[in-house]
Design a protein around this motif. Structure first.
Motif, PDB file in Angstrom:
ATOM      1  N   GLY A  81     -18.809  17.047   1.232  1.00  0.00           N
ATOM      2  CA  GLY A  81     -18.568  15.714   0.679  1.00  0.00           C
ATOM      3  C   GLY A  81     -17.425  14.977   1.342  1.00  0.00           C
ATOM      4  N   SER A  82     -16.613  15.672   2.138  1.00  0.00           N
ATOM      5  CA  SER A  82     -15.494  15.018   2.811  1.00  0.00           C
ATOM      6  C   SER A  82     -15.994  14.243   4.024  1.00  0.00           C
ATOM      7  N   ARG A  83     -15.189  13.317   4.490  1.00  0.00           N
ATOM      8  CA  ARG A  83     -15.554  12.495   5.646  1.00  0.00           C
ATOM      9  C   ARG A  83     -14.841  13.013   6.891  1.00  0.00           C
ATOM     10  N   VAL A  84     -15.568  13.095   7.979  1.00  0.00           N
ATOM     11  CA  VAL A  84     -15.032  13.619   9.231  1.00  0.00           C
ATOM     12  C   VAL A  84     -15.474  12.731  10.383  1.00  0.00           C
ATOM     13  N   VAL A  85     -14.797  12.878  11.510  1.00  0.00           N
ATOM     14  CA  VAL A  85     -15.193  12.210  12.741  1.00  0.00           C
ATOM     15  C   VAL A  85     -15.943  13.228  13.589  1.00  0.00           C
ATOM     16  N   VAL A  86     -17.149  12.885  13.993  1.00  0.00           N
ATOM     17  CA  VAL A  86     -17.979  13.797  14.771  1.00  0.00           C
ATOM     18  C   VAL A  86     -18.339  13.167  16.109  1.00  0.00           C
ATOM     19  N   GLN A  87     -18.751  14.029  17.029  1.00  0.00           N
ATOM     20  CA  GLN A  87     -19.247  13.558  18.318  1.00  0.00           C
ATOM     21  C   GLN A  87     -20.718  13.229  18.157  1.00  0.00           C
ATOM     22  N   GLY A  88     -21.038  11.948  18.032  1.00  0.00           N
ATOM     23  CA  GLY A  88     -22.420  11.533  17.862  1.00  0.00           C
ATOM     24  C   GLY A  88     -23.163  11.513  19.177  1.00  0.00           C
ATOM     25  N   LYS A  89     -24.419  11.092  19.125  1.00  0.00           N
ATOM     26  CA  LYS A  89     -25.242  11.054  20.330  1.00  0.00           C
ATOM     27  C   LYS A  89     -24.680  10.090  21.364  1.00  0.00           C
ATOM     28  N   ARG A  90     -24.018   9.026  20.897  1.00  0.00           N
ATOM     29  CA  ARG A  90     -23.548   8.003  21.826  1.00  0.00           C
ATOM     30  C   ARG A  90     -22.036   7.864  21.850  1.00  0.00           C
ATOM     31  N   GLY A  91     -21.343   8.604  20.962  1.00  0.00           N
ATOM     32  CA  GLY A  91     -19.891   8.501  20.914  1.00  0.00           C
ATOM     33  C   GLY A  91     -19.375   8.952  19.566  1.00  0.00           C
ATOM     34  N   PRO A  92     -18.077   8.774  19.304  1.00  0.00           N
ATOM     35  CA  PRO A  92     -17.511   9.206  18.022  1.00  0.00           C
ATOM     36  C   PRO A  92     -18.052   8.394  16.848  1.00  0.00           C
ATOM     37  N   GLU A  93     -18.345   9.098  15.745  1.00  0.00           N
ATOM     38  CA  GLU A  93     -18.863   8.463  14.536  1.00  0.00           C
ATOM     39  C   GLU A  93     -18.215   9.112  13.319  1.00  0.00           C
ATOM     40  N   VAL A  94     -18.258   8.415  12.195  1.00  0.00           N
ATOM     41  CA  VAL A  94     -17.803   8.978  10.923  1.00  0.00           C
ATOM     42  C   VAL A  94     -19.015   9.529  10.195  1.00  0.00           C
ATOM     43  N   ALA A  95     -18.886  10.740   9.661  1.00  0.00           N
ATOM     44  CA  ALA A  95     -19.995  11.390   8.970  1.00  0.00           C
ATOM     45  C   ALA A  95     -19.494  12.055   7.699  1.00  0.00           C
ATOM     46  N   THR A  96     -20.438  12.402   6.823  1.00  0.00           N
ATOM     47  CA  THR A  96     -20.136  13.108   5.586  1.00  0.00           C
ATOM     48  C   THR A  96     -20.579  14.558   5.712  1.00  0.00           C
ATOM     49  N   VAL A  97     -19.736  15.489   5.325  1.00  0.00           N
ATOM     50  CA  VAL A  97     -20.071  16.913   5.395  1.00  0.00           C
ATOM     51  C   VAL A  97     -21.111  17.223   4.327  1.00  0.00           C
ATOM     52  N   ARG A  98     -22.274  17.757   4.761  1.00  0.00           N
ATOM     53  CA  ARG A  98     -23.375  18.055   3.846  1.00  0.00           C
ATOM     54  C   ARG A  98     -23.401  19.525   3.440  1.00  0.00           C
ATOM     55  N   GLY A  99     -22.820  20.401   4.233  1.00  0.00           N
ATOM     56  CA  GLY A  99     -22.845  21.823   3.924  1.00  0.00           C
ATOM     57  C   GLY A  99     -21.799  22.551   4.752  1.00  0.00           C
ATOM     58  N   GLU A 100     -21.763  23.871   4.594  1.00  0.00           N
ATOM     59  CA  GLU A 100     -20.789  24.668   5.322  1.00  0.00           C
ATOM     60  C   GLU A 100     -21.135  24.695   6.807  1.00  0.00           C
ATOM     61  N   ALA A 101     -20.126  24.506   7.633  1.00  0.00           N
ATOM     62  CA  ALA A 101     -20.329  24.464   9.073  1.00  0.00           C
ATOM     63  C   ALA A 101     -20.276  25.860   9.671  1.00  0.00           C
ATOM     64  N   GLY A 102     -21.015  26.042  10.743  1.00  0.00           N
ATOM     65  CA  GLY A 102     -20.957  27.291  11.481  1.00  0.00           C
ATOM     66  C   GLY A 102     -19.808  27.256  12.466  1.00  0.00           C
ATOM     67  N   PRO A 103     -19.673  28.277  13.299  1.00  0.00           N
ATOM     68  CA  PRO A 103     -18.596  28.304  14.291  1.00  0.00           C
ATOM     69  C   PRO A 103     -18.755  27.170  15.292  1.00  0.00           C
ATOM     70  N   PRO A 104     -17.667  26.591  15.776  1.00  0.00           N
ATOM     71  CA  PRO A 104     -17.752  25.499  16.744  1.00  0.00           C
ATOM     72  C   PRO A 104     -18.521  25.909  17.991  1.00  0.00           C
ATOM     73  N   ASP A 105     -19.361  25.016  18.470  1.00  0.00           N
ATOM     74  CA  ASP A 105     -20.155  25.266  19.671  1.00  0.00           C
ATOM     75  C   ASP A 105     -19.666  24.331  20.770  1.00  0.00           C
ATOM     76  N   GLU A 106     -18.962  24.893  21.723  1.00  0.00           N
ATOM     77  CA  GLU A 106     -18.397  24.085  22.801  1.00  0.00           C
ATOM     78  C   GLU A 106     -19.489  23.495  23.695  1.00  0.00           C
ATOM     79  N   GLN A 107     -20.700  24.087  23.660  1.00  0.00           N
ATOM     80  CA  GLN A 107     -21.778  23.629  24.528  1.00  0.00           C
ATOM     81  C   GLN A 107     -22.682  22.599  23.854  1.00  0.00           C
ATOM     82  N   ALA A 108     -22.450  22.325  22.568  1.00  0.00           N
ATOM     83  CA  ALA A 108     -23.309  21.383  21.841  1.00  0.00           C
ATOM     84  C   ALA A 108     -23.178  19.979  22.422  1.00  0.00           C
TER      85      ALA A 108
END
Length: 261
Positions: A10-37
């Motif tokens: 439910g918290s708001r975060v800044v994510v790397q979107g398809k075209r650049g940085p975007e604000v998103a809402t956390v929908r569930g528990e995140a997995g380990p960071p993927d540097e290749q994503a």
């Protein structure tokens, strides 16, 4: 740099979107960071300044959407402007549109230049992407998956509905976008595993208990049973373990015997 700290649902975060940085809402528990994503990685928690800026850009995008729709009508362009979206750093503005045929929209760039210095990108979208952007309720009564959590659209085929023994009714198998339901793919793998333990539809089988033989007319993968049509009537809900393959008759054997006689 990717954020390693956990973020509450439910918290708001800044994510790397398809075209650049975007604000998103956390929908569930995140997995380990993927540097290749390629995109979707959480960069950091959104600050109050990020949220204020994101809301301003959203309102600006909505205003530009209606402006471009009006200009397109004035110029007789056969196009539907679906959405106008900025990246958080306002380096890029994406105009999503749908059209029945290939169309040139460079004449609309001037309308945007008067309101933003962002680089302009025109993106043609299909029915699924439109439903994702606009939002809708699915047959389950919940927000459609594309607007809620899906990041990419996986291929969905009518074979998935057949494997799950669903009625092939287009109205029941289609989502708000008019295409096959994305959720048909969710349990398809499990159904394939269950179907391996069942005889195929139209196969000839015999029931060990009654000795009756007939044709498989319906499968019940979740129950592990089938319905068999015999000359004596229908055998419903027969466990697959109680069935054996019926002996096959030799085609033409009777006719050859008659000819030899």
């Amino acid at each position: 740099m990717l954020s390693a700290e956990p973020h509450a649902v439910g918290s708001r975060v800044v994510v790397q979107g398809k075209r650049g940085p975007e604000v998103a809402t956390v929908r569930g528990e995140a997995g380990p960071p993927d540097e290749q994503a390629r995109y979707g990685a959480v960069l950091r928690a959104a600050t109050p300044e990020d949220l204020t800026r994101w809301e301003e850009l959203y309102r600006q995008g909505e205003d530009l959407k209606w402006l471009l729709r009006a200009r397109a009508r004035e110029r007789g362009l056969p196009v539907k402007i679906v959405a106008v979206e900025f990246t958080l750093d306002e380096s890029l503005v994406t105009v999503s549109y749908s059209a029945d045929e290939r169309i040139e929209l460079n004449s609309l760039i001037g309308e945007l230049r008067a309101h933003t210095r962002a680089r302009v990108n025109f993106a043609a979208v299909g029915p699924r992407e439109q439903a994702q952007m606009i939002g809708a309720l699915g047959a389950c009564g919940r927000e459609n998956c594309s607007s809620n959590h899906l990041q990419e659209f996986a291929p969905v085929s009518i074979r998935m509905a057949r494997d799950q023994q669903l009625p092939l009714n287009p109205e029941k198998l289609s989502g708000p976008c008019g295409r096959l339901l994305c959720c048909l793919q969710y349990e398809h793998g499990q159904y394939l595993d269950l179907l391996r333990d069942l005889p195929r539809k139209n196969a000839r089988v015999c029931h060990e208990g009654s000795g009756a033989c007939g044709k498989v007319v319906k499968l019940h993968p979740l129950a592990g049973t089938v319905d068999v049509q015999t000359e004596q009537g229908m055998l419903g809900g027969v466990p697959a373990a109680e069935l054996t393959r019926a002996p096959e008759a030799t085609p033409g054997k009777g006719r050859r015997a008659e000819a030899e006689a």
